[in-house]
Design an enzyme around this catalytic site. Sequence first.
Site, short mmCIF file in Angstrom:
data_model
loop_
_atom_site.label_atom_id
_atom_site.label_comp_id
_atom_site.label_asym_id
_atom_site.label_seq_id
_atom_site.Cartn_x
_atom_site.Cartn_y
_atom_site.Cartn_z
N PRO A 109 72.36 30.87 56.81
CA PRO A 109 72.55 31.93 57.81
C PRO A 109 72.86 33.29 57.19
O PRO A 109 73.81 33.44 56.44
CB PRO A 109 73.72 31.42 58.64
CG PRO A 109 73.70 29.96 58.47
CD PRO A 109 73.20 29.72 57.09
N GLU A 110 72.04 34.25 57.51
CA GLU A 110 72.30 35.64 57.18
C GLU A 110 72.43 36.38 58.50
O GLU A 110 72.46 35.74 59.56
CB GLU A 110 71.14 36.20 56.34
CG GLU A 110 70.88 35.40 55.07
CD GLU A 110 69.74 35.94 54.22
OE1 GLU A 110 69.90 37.03 53.65
OE2 GLU A 110 68.68 35.29 54.14
N LYS B 60 77.91 38.56 58.50
CA LYS B 60 77.64 37.15 58.74
C LYS B 60 78.76 36.48 59.54
O LYS B 60 78.80 35.25 59.66
CB LYS B 60 77.46 36.42 57.40
CG LYS B 60 76.32 36.97 56.55
CD LYS B 60 76.27 36.30 55.19
CE LYS B 60 75.29 36.99 54.26
NZ LYS B 60 75.34 36.46 52.90
N ARG C 177 71.90 34.58 41.28
CA ARG C 177 71.09 33.96 42.34
C ARG C 177 69.63 33.93 41.94
O ARG C 177 69.13 34.85 41.28
CB ARG C 177 71.23 34.76 43.65
CG ARG C 177 72.61 34.77 44.22
CD ARG C 177 72.95 33.45 44.87
NE ARG C 177 74.38 33.31 45.05
CZ ARG C 177 75.07 32.22 44.76
NH1 ARG C 177 74.47 31.17 44.29
NH2 ARG C 177 76.36 32.16 44.96
#
Length: 264
Positions: free
Chosen positions: A2-3, A59, A250
């Site tokens: 979820p962003e 978020k 990342r």
Amino acid sequence: MPELPDVEGFRRILDSCGRGRQIEKVQVTDPGVLHGVSAGRLRRALEGRRLTAPGRHGKWLIARTEGGPALLLHFGMTGQLLCRAPDDPPHRYDRVRLDLGGQHGLRYRDQRKLQGLWLAASAADVEHVLAGQGPDALSVDRETFRDLLAGRRATVKAVLMDQSALAGLGNLLSDEILWRARLHPARPANGLTYDDSRALHSVMRRTLRLSVRAGRVPDRRSWLTGHRNDAHPRCPRCHGPLRSGRIAGRTTVSCPHCQGGDPP
DNA sequence: AGTAGATCCTGGCGGC
DNA sequence: TGCCGCCAGGATCTAC
């Protein structure tokens, strides 16, 4: 994962499913998702309260109650909010259930429990939990955006993902936005020109609007996101091979042709 | 001020 | 088949 767009979708679910309804029962099936509050205290704080208009920052989802405390939800990588009737069969990853009377109910479902739920006693307490969050990526203005980039020596990708700088973007959106803006993710944020940051801001807003409409970052083939998990991903724009590496810890996918082979 | 790496957490996957 | 370690990426913490 979820962003901002996913959480905005959860906010709409919370609004349509819960707003104006009374929390009749709180059921915590896994206290592991609770932060700084016990299941008992959560129940006592929320039961009998009426949900009002929900909020979102980055978020974070904010479930406010009328004249009472607020529940703050963070979905980590695997969390979601669902509107389900209380007698709907339980799912193994349902961690907390709010029964709202009749056939209405909300469920916080999360496989990995990387984040969870916080209780805020008051509006001031909400601010306290959210202290340190940067401006929301969907509402930040162009000048503020430019200033926050100009003040950082880290790579532009690291700054986009840093919730204390800018709230709402995760790994997928950051890569998508930088690809659309044709900017190399490893460029130092403070090395961007005025035009770069202006274009990046505009691309970010457009990408967010489209994603919010879709309820997630679309994995359509015209988007970078639609290719990042391919065995041999190719750029949907120039059809050259995409590059995968690690930036700011990342997995980072970018196009060497469109975004430059090496950062200046 | 910045990055890297470990940690949390769970499941899917590849290798042996 | 089953076990091991790696990877996914939300965030935070420590070390450098």
